[in-house]
Write a protein that holds these residues in place. Structure first.
Motif, PDB file in Angstrom:
ATOM      1  N   LEU A   1       0.883  -1.368  -0.065  1.00 16.53           N
ATOM      2  CA  LEU A   1       0.058  -0.173   0.054  1.00 16.53           C
ATOM      3  C   LEU A   1       0.662   1.363   0.095  1.00 16.53           C
ATOM      4  O   LEU A   1       0.550   2.346  -0.690  1.00 16.53           O
ATOM      5  N   THR A   2       1.893   1.045   0.922  1.00 16.94           N
ATOM      6  CA  THR A   2       2.792   2.535   0.850  1.00 16.94           C
ATOM      7  C   THR A   2       3.405   2.807  -0.661  1.00 16.94           C
ATOM      8  O   THR A   2       3.266   3.881  -0.846  1.00 16.94           O
ATOM      9  N   MET A   3       3.807   1.487  -1.213  1.00 19.25           N
ATOM     10  CA  MET A   3       4.297   1.734  -2.466  1.00 19.25           C
ATOM     11  C   MET A   3       3.268   2.403  -3.726  1.00 19.25           C
ATOM     12  O   MET A   3       3.628   3.226  -4.188  1.00 19.25           O
ATOM     13  N   GLU A   4       2.264   1.698  -3.379  1.00 19.50           N
ATOM     14  CA  GLU A   4       1.217   2.241  -4.363  1.00 19.50           C
ATOM     15  C   GLU A   4       0.421   3.470  -4.142  1.00 19.50           C
ATOM     16  O   GLU A   4       0.525   4.215  -5.272  1.00 19.50           O
ATOM     17  N   LEU A   5       0.336   3.968  -2.992  1.00 20.49           N
ATOM     18  CA  LEU A   5       0.098   5.250  -2.626  1.00 20.49           C
ATOM     19  C   LEU A   5       1.053   6.505  -2.694  1.00 20.49           C
ATOM     20  O   LEU A   5       0.454   7.598  -2.802  1.00 20.49           O
ATOM     21  N   SER A   6       2.352   6.020  -2.581  1.00 23.74           N
ATOM     22  CA  SER A   6       3.428   6.926  -2.494  1.00 23.74           C
ATOM     23  C   SER A   6       3.624   7.912  -3.635  1.00 23.74           C
ATOM     24  O   SER A   6       3.651   9.143  -3.546  1.00 23.74           O
ATOM     25  N   ALA A   7       2.932   7.416  -4.661  1.00 24.14           N
ATOM     26  CA  ALA A   7       2.757   8.096  -5.950  1.00 24.14           C
ATOM     27  C   ALA A   7       1.960   9.439  -5.868  1.00 24.14           C
ATOM     28  O   ALA A   7       1.991  10.288  -6.609  1.00 24.14           O
ATOM     29  N   PHE A   8       0.837   9.326  -4.961  1.00 23.38           N
ATOM     30  CA  PHE A   8      -0.260  10.468  -4.764  1.00 23.38           C
ATOM     31  C   PHE A   8      -0.058  11.152  -3.564  1.00 23.38           C
ATOM     32  O   PHE A   8      -0.728  12.125  -3.411  1.00 23.38           O
ATOM     33  N   TYR A   9       0.318  10.526  -2.616  1.00 20.51           N
ATOM     34  CA  TYR A   9       0.241  10.882  -1.154  1.00 20.51           C
ATOM     35  C   TYR A   9       1.585  11.071  -0.366  1.00 20.51           C
ATOM     36  O   TYR A   9       2.478  10.337  -0.928  1.00 20.51           O
TER      37      TYR A   9
END
Ligand code: ADP
Length: 783
Positions: free
Chosen positions: A547-555
């Motif tokens: 999740l961290t990896m996935e969401l880091s692009a936007f948040y």
């Protein structure tokens, strides 16, 4: 003697039965009274033709003989003459008078079974076997007593009187039990019957086995027997039915079970193929080194999880094979200590990565034995990976191998392998169940460690298949020791078992272990101030990192591995959104949500609960604690993105709305309409001290008992303004209200805490594009 009836023209005979003494009538005549007299060879008789009654006269009545002579009869006037063998007799019928004096009749004696029975009681009570009776009776008529006649009747036996002639005895035999009345009457020698007879009552008692209570008992017994039989019979039928039912049920269950097992093993087989088709291409892609690090990480994640799935499927297959008895033992040749060493070594890297000491000690013993290396490996791998899974950093796992000699031939017959860890331990209540299929110790504690509860049951069944034993010793918080004893066979010369191949360099890395603790070094892109901030609280490290990896692009993403750490971070960082798992060690998702939503510093933070619990009630519970949204696992990333986006947009809209309350002079006074309790407090504080020109952030933080940083974050996330900017805008907005209320510019300047009207005018113009004076004039026009 015959009587002719001229009316009918018929004769009727008068015989001894009618009472005459002899049938051979030798002389006949009549008298004045119309009586017919006739002589016989047995005396003289008188017949009353009207009543047909007969009176006999014999020797003892005073006749010379009973034997009269034929035709020796003669009548003159009313004098009758008869001739007999012993001379003639002459009499006038009128002179013969009957004796009508009354006389009593007595029952004189009762003999029962030939023994006299006193006649003192009435009725006489007799036993059932006392039924041979004879009654004796006598009439006290003394004129020619031998000519007295008797008749008796035993009511209950005789229908009519029994004429007994001059005999004065009556016998009865075989009387059945009952009540009887014996009565007797007598006639004197003149044939005059006594007016009063004598009677006696008899009761013959029934035998005990024929009494009413005996019959009641018989009835009861018979009834009971019938009832018992019916019960027995129905019970038997029911039992038979039940048996039949159970048998059918068992058959059905067996069939269903077989179907299930077949389906189960088929489907697992089917799952293996596509899985392998995932694993190999991913391996190929990874080996190619043609992607950027982030794609590589994603691929590695896919590979790890696919491998884990494969392992699980293999375990399931093993279980179904064991269940169907299709698992066979295949022996191989090899050195046991060396083999165990290899298996232990394959965990070395993972143990080091996790910071757990792995120690192996083995006793050396003669080189080669026969054993099922494949199953040994499965057993040891399962136990070791459990040990590693449940042991925290700094702990240790000790594997010891000892040989067990057979008592007879003093040779190694089995080996004992102890695997002792210093992990979390197993509670005494759970200990008896850990070998049960699908059993997992208390959710909340071990939830952090994932798993299926298959491993140990498989281990146990494998051990038993090999003829070994397994036991466990554990203390909560101290550690667990599994003790496995597995038989080995000596290498006899004749065996040609294949030589075991030691799998070269087969290392379990920490990534391959179910609950990986590896960390992704999140290479986040540089974020600017406006990027929304997320906090992910999730105990499953894989999911957390994914999740961290996935969401880091936007948040701007931060993460925590449990509720407690999450709460700490939430307070420090005040993110915009917290994404939290529900089941976590230490502090669960509900608890975390409650804390966040009840604390004034953090209550503005949106909470999204993420969990496998899709049940309605747990969703309600989560929402009750104040969670803003809910996402059930497995979820789609798209959906998560969308939901986060919606939450952020909503927050942004509220912020904009709050800000607009300052920038649009025509909107209502912020203090009157702001719903957020924190902002209201800030506004109230400012309102009360607005004329103080030195109001600043420190003062505000002090008043609100917050650190400057928290205050900054909180105000920023609520209204997207820095605190000093908020103070400034609040002053200006208040100025609008005051000007509108009719204050002049100079007054307003001081009331809202500006030092000089000129400065106020500049700032005002800058913000509202009008000078205060212009505002008053346009406002006056408008109103
Ligand atoms: P799982 O897939 O959950 O690990 P297992 O059958 O291997 O299933 O284990 C069953 C349960 O036994 C585990 O959930 C865990 O609670 C407990 N357990 C097994 N090994 C250990 C150990 N070494 N230390 C503590 N608990 C253990």
């Amino acid at each position: 003697m015959n009587r002719f009836d001229p009316k009918t023209g018929l004769f009727s005979a008068i015989t001894q039965q009618d009472g005459i003494r002899g049938n051979s009538v030798v002389g006949i005549t009549s008298d004045n009274a119309g009586m017919i007299w006739f002589s016989t060879d047995k005396g003289l008789s008188k017949l009353d033709p009207r009543t047909k009654s007969i009176r006999n006269y014999e020797l003892n009545s005073g006749l010379p003989s009973n034997d009269f002579l034929e035709n020796a009869v003669f009548r003159k006037n009313n004098q009758l003459f008869f001739g007999s063998l012993n001379g003639a007799v002459q009499f006038n019928p009128d002179s013969i008078r009957d004796d009508t004096k009354p006389f009593p009749v007595y029952i004189t004696k009762l003999n029962v079974l030939d023994k006299a029975r006193p006649l003192t009681s009435n009725p006489v009570v007799l036993h059932h076997d006392e039924n041979f009776l004879s009654f004796e009776f006598a009439a006290l008529a003394y004129v020619l007593p031998e000519q007295n006649q008797y008749a008796y009747q035993l009511i209950g036996v005789d229908k009519n009187w029994v004429q007994n002639g001059n005999r004065h005895v009556a016998n009865y035999t075989n009387l059945s039990p009952g009540s009887y009345t014996f009565q007797v009457k007598a006639a004197n020698s003149d044939g005059i019957w006594s007016a009063k007879g004598a009677s006696i009552q008899l009761v013959i008692l029934p035998p005990w086995w024929a009494t009413w209570w005996a019959y009641s008992i018989y009835a009861l017994l018979v009834g009971g027997a019938i009832w018992g039989y019916i019960r027995f019979y129905t019970n038997r039928i029911r039992q038979q039915q039940e048996l039949e039912f159970n048998r059918r049920e068992a058959e059905q269950l067996k069939a269903v079970d077989e179907l299930k097992t077949r389906f189960f093993s088929n489907i697992t087989h089917e799952l293996r193929t596509p899985l392998s088709l995932i694993i190999s291409p991913v391996e190929k892609l990874l080996a190619g080194h043609q992607f950027d690090p982030s794609t590589n990480q994603t691929l590695a994640l896919v590979q790890r999880n696919a491998n884990q799935l494969l392992r699980l499927i293999n375990q399931l297959l093993d279980l179904s094979k064991l269940e169907a008895n299709r698992m066979t033992v295949s022996l191989m040749r090899g050195e046991v200590p060396q083999f165990v060493y290899q298996v232990v070594e394959s965990f070395r890297q993972a143990a080091e990565q996790k910071g757990v000491a792995l120690v192996y000690t083995a006793e050396e013993f003669p080189p080669e034995h026969l054993f099922d290396a494949d199953k040994w490996e499965k057993i040891l791998t399962n136990l070791l990976s459990n040990a590693l899974k449940f042991t925290a950093q700094g702990g240790s796992i000790k594997v010891t191998l000892t040989s067990v000699l057979s008592p007879v031939i003093k040779e190694v017959s089995s080996v004992q392998i102890n695997i002792a860890d210093s992990g979390i331990g197993i509670s005494p209540q759970s200990l008896p169940h850990i070998f049960d299929r699908f059993y997992q110790v208390d959710y909340s504690l071990t939830r952090a460690y994932e798993g299926t509860g298959i491993g140990l049951s498989l281990v146990k069944e494998l051990v038993e298949l090999l003829g070994g034993t397994i036991s466990v010793d554990s203390q909560l918080g101290v550690g667990t020791t599994f003790m496995v004893t597995l038989p080995v066979q000596p290498l006899s010369a004749s065996t040609n078992a294949p030589k075991m191949r030691l799998s070269a360099n087969k290392h379990t890395t920490i990534e391959q272990l179910p609950a990986s603790t590896s960390r992704l070094n999140s290479n986040q892109p540089p974020k600017h101030e406006q990027t929304p901030r997320l906090l992910i609280v999730e105990d499953n490290s894989e999911l957390r990192e994914f999740l961290t990896m996935e969401l880091s692009a936007f948040y701007h993403v931060q993460n925590a591995a449990n509720g407690e750490a999450g709460w700490k971070l939430a307070q420090e960082e005040l993110p915009d959104i917290v994404i939290s798992d529900l089941m976590m060690p230490k502090l669960d998702g509900y608890e975390l949500t409650r804390l966040i939503k009840s604390h004034p510093d953090t209550d503005h933070i949106a909470v999204v609960i993420l969990t496998a619990k899709a049940a309605h009630h747990s969703r309600i519970e989560g929402l009750q604690e104040g969670a803003d949204d809910y996402l059930a696992k497995p979820f789609h990333l798209d959906e998560l993105h969308l939901r986060l986006h919606n939450l952020i947009t909503r927050q942004q809209r509220i912020r904009d709305q709050y800000r607009r309350q300052f920038t649009l002079p025509d909107s209502p006074t912020p203090l009157d309409i702001t719903k957020d309790p924190f902002l209201r407090r800030v506004y109230e504080l400012l309102d009360n001290h607005l004329d103080n020109p030195s109001l600043n952030v420190d003062w505000l933080a002090d008043q609100l008992a917050m650190s400057r940083k928290t205050l900054y974050r909180k105000i920023h996330s609520l209204i997207q303004l820095a605190p000093n900017e908020l103070i400034r805008q609040y002053r200006l907005r208040k100025a609008i209200d005051l000007l509108r209320a009719g204050r002049n510019v100079a007054e307003t300047t001081y009331l809202v805490g500006f030092k000089s009207p000129s400065h106020f005018t500049i700032v005002f113009k800058e913000f509202y594009q009008k000078t205060p004076t212009e505002f008053i004039t346009t406002n006056g026009k408008n109103t």
